[in-house]
Design an enzyme around this catalytic site. Sequence first.
Site, short mmCIF file in Angstrom:
data_model
loop_
_atom_site.label_atom_id
_atom_site.label_comp_id
_atom_site.label_asym_id
_atom_site.label_seq_id
_atom_site.Cartn_x
_atom_site.Cartn_y
_atom_site.Cartn_z
N HIS A 195 0.82 -1.22 0.00
CA HIS A 195 0.00 0.00 0.00
C HIS A 195 0.85 1.26 0.00
O HIS A 195 0.31 2.37 -0.15
CB HIS A 195 -0.91 0.01 1.23
CG HIS A 195 -0.15 0.18 2.52
ND1 HIS A 195 0.80 -0.72 2.94
CD2 HIS A 195 -0.19 1.15 3.45
CE1 HIS A 195 1.31 -0.31 4.08
NE2 HIS A 195 0.74 0.82 4.42
N HIS A 197 1.59 6.88 -0.02
CA HIS A 197 0.80 6.00 0.84
C HIS A 197 -0.65 6.03 0.36
O HIS A 197 -1.32 7.04 0.45
CB HIS A 197 0.90 6.48 2.30
CG HIS A 197 0.30 5.53 3.30
ND1 HIS A 197 -1.05 5.37 3.44
CD2 HIS A 197 0.90 4.71 4.20
CE1 HIS A 197 -1.28 4.48 4.41
NE2 HIS A 197 -0.11 4.08 4.87
#
Length: 382
Positions: free
Chosen positions: A59, A74
């Site tokens: 992620h 992110h």
Amino acid sequence: MSSTQLRAPVTGVMTPLQDVPDQVFATKMVGDGVSIDPVDQTVLAPCDGTVTLVHPAHHALTLTTGDGIEVMIHVGLDTVDLKGDGFEPLVAEGDAVTCGQPLLNFDAELLSVRATSLLTQMLVTNIERVRNLHPALGYVTAGQDVALSFDLDQAAAEVDDAGPASEVVTSDAVKVLCASGLHARPAAVFVNTARGFESQIRLHRAGREVNAKSVTAVMTLDVGHGDDVHLTAWGPDADAATAALVAAIAGGLGETLLPVAAEPAPDTTPEVDDPNLIHGVSASPGLAVGRVLHLAAPEIDVPTAPTGDADAEWRAFNEALDRARAQLSDLEAATAARVGIYQADIFGAQRQLLDDPDLLESVLDGVKSNRAAGAVWKEAYE
């Protein structure tokens, strides 16, 4: 100072970082930068650089520019809990990428159901290297519009002019001669040495690499006696860091040095399909009689439900850490008085685990997702 621009990693609407519903990002604990509410499902490189980190949950990833600026992207909030579901990384650590190159695909529909938010952050994590950050406003298009501009301070500019300090420094291979490999105590000595340098440092073994400033990460490499490792580093003192750490490994990190034995002769023992047979090497003729004991670590039962809200759970967890630190200090002092300082060092290594950034990050993410801190801690260290 020299000016640097980062293009939008995703297409969407700019959101002030302080409005992100996550205190870690909103208070700039990770770094400073921007947040974007995405309308597409592909992350593009905001600049030229090298991929220096791809999180195991896929992620998040980090690029390092030629100026040594670390840019973290992110995707979403609390997406680490998905453990990679909904993410497809398109690059690997060490890859050189160009601005606009696809880095990561994500399933926006899945994330919208299972994650806290789709807000995607682009942050400069080594914020001390930059000045005068200016985020864009409104709608931005990935790979085209500038989302963040800033000035590289003079020290960073000088590093760029000098060249080697902003390049990745790679050490020669060094053989680990610690009798038991990099278990807790030598790993703690190694990490303490690494933390004395400003540079980012990675320890490599058998095609894998980890953060050299994390005890947990170093231990997960399972470095055994006789294994070859090497280091990479980038930053203002990368050369000194690699030299010091290679010397520390070669010196044994405070452990007993055991030379690597010659290649053993091939095992000619015939294979026997008997689950009750234990293979061994005969030391002398005779008969051995005794009890066989199977040793297993006890299962520690921890609560799986939080005792209160996230703030209360985090406070309780930190109070538990303080008690554990005090208990380990008492054990270390008692052991040192009874058998010696060297044998007591293991408790110092255990105290370092309590402050390990990877473990603490996992617990913080879990607590923010309304999970019990103890259960997350147990999962992380296991």
